[in-house]
Motif scaffolding. Structure first.
Motif, PDB file in Angstrom:
ATOM      1  N   SER A  49     -41.597  34.277 -12.195  1.00 59.05           N
ATOM      2  CA  SER A  49     -40.748  34.555 -11.031  1.00 59.05           C
ATOM      3  C   SER A  49     -39.778  35.702 -11.305  1.00 59.05           C
ATOM      4  CB  SER A  49     -39.950  33.292 -10.668  1.00 59.05           C
ATOM      5  OG  SER A  49     -38.886  33.116 -11.580  1.00 59.05           O
ATOM      6  N   SER A  50     -38.957  35.993 -10.327  1.00 59.89           N
ATOM      7  CA  SER A  50     -37.940  37.035 -10.469  1.00 59.89           C
ATOM      8  C   SER A  50     -36.560  36.436 -10.730  1.00 59.89           C
ATOM      9  CB  SER A  50     -37.913  37.907  -9.208  1.00 59.89           C
ATOM     10  OG  SER A  50     -37.633  37.089  -8.084  1.00 59.89           O
ATOM     11  N   GLU A  51     -36.500  35.142 -11.063  1.00 58.93           N
ATOM     12  CA  GLU A  51     -35.236  34.468 -11.355  1.00 58.93           C
ATOM     13  C   GLU A  51     -35.279  33.838 -12.742  1.00 58.93           C
ATOM     14  OE1 GLU A  51     -34.842  31.483  -8.362  1.00 58.93           O
ATOM     15  OE2 GLU A  51     -34.777  32.910  -6.719  1.00 58.93           O
ATOM     16  N   ARG A  52     -34.128  33.707 -13.381  1.00 59.67           N
ATOM     17  CA  ARG A  52     -34.042  33.026 -14.677  1.00 59.67           C
ATOM     18  C   ARG A  52     -34.433  31.564 -14.495  1.00 59.67           C
ATOM     19  NH1 ARG A  52     -28.684  32.864 -18.310  1.00 59.67           N
ATOM     20  NH2 ARG A  52     -29.458  34.894 -18.953  1.00 59.67           N
ATOM     21  N   LYS A  53     -35.237  31.054 -15.436  1.00 60.13           N
ATOM     22  CA  LYS A  53     -35.722  29.668 -15.385  1.00 60.13           C
ATOM     23  C   LYS A  53     -35.361  28.943 -16.680  1.00 60.13           C
ATOM     24  CE  LYS A  53     -37.975  30.156 -11.465  1.00 60.13           C
ATOM     25  NZ  LYS A  53     -37.803  29.322 -10.295  1.00 60.13           N
ATOM     26  N   GLN A  54     -35.452  27.618 -16.633  1.00 58.43           N
ATOM     27  CA  GLN A  54     -35.108  26.792 -17.782  1.00 58.43           C
ATOM     28  C   GLN A  54     -36.299  25.942 -18.219  1.00 58.43           C
ATOM     29  OE1 GLN A  54     -31.177  24.879 -18.004  1.00 58.43           O
ATOM     30  NE2 GLN A  54     -32.299  22.947 -18.093  1.00 58.43           N
ATOM     31  N   PHE A  55     -36.453  25.837 -19.534  1.00 63.09           N
ATOM     32  CA  PHE A  55     -37.472  25.004 -20.153  1.00 63.09           C
ATOM     33  C   PHE A  55     -36.758  24.137 -21.181  1.00 63.09           C
ATOM     34  CE2 PHE A  55     -40.436  24.279 -23.693  1.00 63.09           C
ATOM     35  CZ  PHE A  55     -41.475  23.659 -23.020  1.00 63.09           C
ATOM     36  N   ALA A  56     -37.027  22.827 -21.171  1.00 63.76           N
ATOM     37  CA  ALA A  56     -36.349  21.914 -22.094  1.00 63.76           C
ATOM     38  C   ALA A  56     -37.328  20.916 -22.677  1.00 63.76           C
ATOM     39  CB  ALA A  56     -35.232  21.172 -21.362  1.00 63.76           C
ATOM     40  N   VAL A  57     -37.162  20.635 -23.967  1.00 63.63           N
ATOM     41  CA  VAL A  57     -37.890  19.539 -24.612  1.00 63.63           C
ATOM     42  C   VAL A  57     -36.927  18.355 -24.580  1.00 63.63           C
ATOM     43  CG1 VAL A  57     -38.978  18.702 -26.718  1.00 63.63           C
ATOM     44  CG2 VAL A  57     -39.261  21.079 -26.031  1.00 63.63           C
ATOM     45  N   VAL A  58     -37.321  17.293 -23.853  1.00 63.83           N
ATOM     46  CA  VAL A  58     -36.408  16.185 -23.587  1.00 63.83           C
ATOM     47  C   VAL A  58     -36.758  14.902 -24.329  1.00 63.83           C
ATOM     48  CG1 VAL A  58     -35.748  17.120 -21.342  1.00 63.83           C
ATOM     49  CG2 VAL A  58     -37.681  15.542 -21.490  1.00 63.83           C
ATOM     50  N   ASP A  59     -37.968  14.829 -24.899  1.00 61.12           N
ATOM     51  CA  ASP A  59     -38.357  13.634 -25.637  1.00 61.12           C
ATOM     52  C   ASP A  59     -39.509  13.974 -26.563  1.00 61.12           C
ATOM     53  OD1 ASP A  59     -38.290  11.025 -26.494  1.00 61.12           O
ATOM     54  OD2 ASP A  59     -38.799  10.141 -24.563  1.00 61.12           O
ATOM     55  N   TRP A  60     -39.778  13.068 -27.492  1.00 62.73           N
ATOM     56  CA  TRP A  60     -40.790  13.295 -28.523  1.00 62.73           C
ATOM     57  C   TRP A  60     -41.548  12.004 -28.769  1.00 62.73           C
ATOM     58  CZ3 TRP A  60     -42.790  17.326 -31.085  1.00 62.73           C
ATOM     59  CH2 TRP A  60     -43.502  17.090 -32.251  1.00 62.73           C
ATOM     60  N   ILE A  61     -42.866  12.097 -28.875  1.00 59.65           N
ATOM     61  CA  ILE A  61     -43.711  10.953 -29.224  1.00 59.65           C
ATOM     62  C   ILE A  61     -44.292  11.258 -30.601  1.00 59.65           C
ATOM     63  CG2 ILE A  61     -45.747   9.602 -28.624  1.00 59.65           C
ATOM     64  CD1 ILE A  61     -45.309  10.657 -25.705  1.00 59.65           C
ATOM     65  N   GLY A  62     -43.923  10.472 -31.584  1.00 60.44           N
ATOM     66  CA  GLY A  62     -44.434  10.724 -32.931  1.00 60.44           C
ATOM     67  C   GLY A  62     -43.368  10.533 -33.976  1.00 60.44           C
ATOM     68  N   SER A  63     -43.328  11.442 -34.939  1.00 56.82           N
ATOM     69  CA  SER A  63     -42.460  11.336 -36.102  1.00 56.82           C
ATOM     70  C   SER A  63     -40.979  11.362 -35.728  1.00 56.82           C
ATOM     71  CB  SER A  63     -42.746  12.492 -37.052  1.00 56.82           C
ATOM     72  OG  SER A  63     -44.122  12.551 -37.349  1.00 56.82           O
ATOM     73  N   PRO A  64     -40.145  10.645 -36.513  1.00 58.11           N
ATOM     74  CA  PRO A  64     -38.697  10.655 -36.247  1.00 58.11           C
ATOM     75  C   PRO A  64     -38.076  11.979 -36.681  1.00 58.11           C
ATOM     76  CG  PRO A  64     -39.180   9.372 -38.206  1.00 58.11           C
ATOM     77  CD  PRO A  64     -40.510   9.763 -37.619  1.00 58.11           C
ATOM     78  N   GLY A  65     -36.875  12.249 -36.191  1.00 54.08           N
ATOM     79  CA  GLY A  65     -36.132  13.433 -36.592  1.00 54.08           C
ATOM     80  C   GLY A  65     -36.056  14.518 -35.532  1.00 54.08           C
ATOM     81  N   TRP A  66     -36.635  14.278 -34.385  1.00 54.16           N
ATOM     82  CA  TRP A  66     -36.663  15.267 -33.298  1.00 54.16           C
ATOM     83  C   TRP A  66     -35.264  15.462 -32.713  1.00 54.16           C
ATOM     84  CZ3 TRP A  66     -35.303  13.772 -28.359  1.00 54.16           C
ATOM     85  CH2 TRP A  66     -35.436  14.760 -27.380  1.00 54.16           C
ATOM     86  N   ARG A  67     -35.015  16.656 -32.166  1.00 54.92           N
ATOM     87  CA  ARG A  67     -33.748  16.961 -31.496  1.00 54.92           C
ATOM     88  C   ARG A  67     -34.033  17.645 -30.164  1.00 54.92           C
ATOM     89  NH1 ARG A  67     -31.230  19.258 -36.906  1.00 54.92           N
ATOM     90  NH2 ARG A  67     -30.824  17.277 -37.885  1.00 54.92           N
ATOM     91  N   PRO A  68     -33.353  17.253 -29.086  1.00 47.14           N
ATOM     92  CA  PRO A  68     -33.578  17.894 -27.780  1.00 47.14           C
ATOM     93  C   PRO A  68     -33.066  19.335 -27.777  1.00 47.14           C
ATOM     94  CG  PRO A  68     -31.749  16.359 -27.635  1.00 47.14           C
ATOM     95  CD  PRO A  68     -32.327  16.210 -29.013  1.00 47.14           C
ATOM     96  N   LYS A  69     -33.722  20.179 -26.979  1.00 49.86           N
ATOM     97  CA  LYS A  69     -33.348  21.578 -26.881  1.00 49.86           C
ATOM     98  C   LYS A  69     -33.658  22.124 -25.496  1.00 49.86           C
ATOM     99  CE  LYS A  69     -34.998  22.105 -31.327  1.00 49.86           C
ATOM    100  NZ  LYS A  69     -35.398  20.792 -31.062  1.00 49.86           N
ATOM    101  N   THR A  70     -32.939  23.182 -25.133  1.00 50.19           N
ATOM    102  CA  THR A  70     -33.160  23.862 -23.859  1.00 50.19           C
ATOM    103  C   THR A  70     -33.181  25.369 -24.099  1.00 50.19           C
ATOM    104  OG1 THR A  70     -32.012  22.093 -22.674  1.00 50.19           O
ATOM    105  CG2 THR A  70     -32.249  24.191 -21.521  1.00 50.19           C
ATOM    106  N   TRP A  71     -34.101  26.055 -23.420  1.00 49.28           N
ATOM    107  CA  TRP A  71     -34.214  27.512 -23.504  1.00 49.28           C
ATOM    108  C   TRP A  71     -34.124  28.099 -22.113  1.00 49.28           C
ATOM    109  CZ3 TRP A  71     -37.249  24.126 -26.234  1.00 49.28           C
ATOM    110  CH2 TRP A  71     -37.232  24.231 -27.624  1.00 49.28           C
ATOM    111  N   GLN A  72     -33.591  29.302 -22.012  1.00 51.10           N
ATOM    112  CA  GLN A  72     -33.555  30.072 -20.770  1.00 51.10           C
ATOM    113  C   GLN A  72     -34.607  31.165 -20.878  1.00 51.10           C
ATOM    114  OE1 GLN A  72     -31.500  29.197 -18.200  1.00 51.10           O
ATOM    115  NE2 GLN A  72     -30.824  27.511 -19.504  1.00 51.10           N
TER     116      GLN A  72
END
Length: 134
Positions: A49-72
């Protein structure tokens, strides 16, 4: 030294996001295989698109130690996110400090409408990796 990355699976998952949660299977920050091979994953997020968008990892299935993150993601740009960054901050580990034991799992992400999300699995030989960091 040239590092050769073989793209084993160019698009494991490729879809245009609709603003809903999506499953990103087969995320692997770094794993050692037979024959001195090293496997990893990356996620490519393209803003169509022609607008800034957001992508986020909000959960994890598998090994422990995951951390949530968001990117623009800026308009008409592609962001490549390493398996390290999907799982946790890449500054915590890397080729000189690999995650042990190897992490494999699936990420649950949320993507704004207009984002194209793709997953690639990469491999190379460990001698190429160590030569690269000399």
């Amino acid at each position: 030294m040239r590092v050769f990355f073989a793209l084993l699976l160019s698009i494991l998952a490729s879809l245009e996001a609709t603003g809903e949660s999506i499953l990103l299977p087969g995320i692997n920050p770094l794993a050692y295989g037979s024959g001195k091979s090293v496997w990893s994953s990356e996620v490519r997020v393209t803003n169509l698109s022609s607008e800034r968008k957001q992508f986020a990892v909000v959960d994890w299935i598998g090994s422990p130690g995951w951390r949530p993150k968001t990117w623009q993601i800026e308009p008409n740009q592609t962001l490549t996110i390493s398996g390290y960054d999907v799982f946790r901050d890449a500054t915590l580990s890397g080729p000189s400090n690999p995650i042990n034991p190897p992490i494999v799992g699936a990420a649950i992400a949320e993507a704004d409408p207009g984002l194209l999300v793709q997953i690639a699995v990469l491999t190379h030989r460990i001698n190429e990796l160590t030569d690269h960091f000399k």
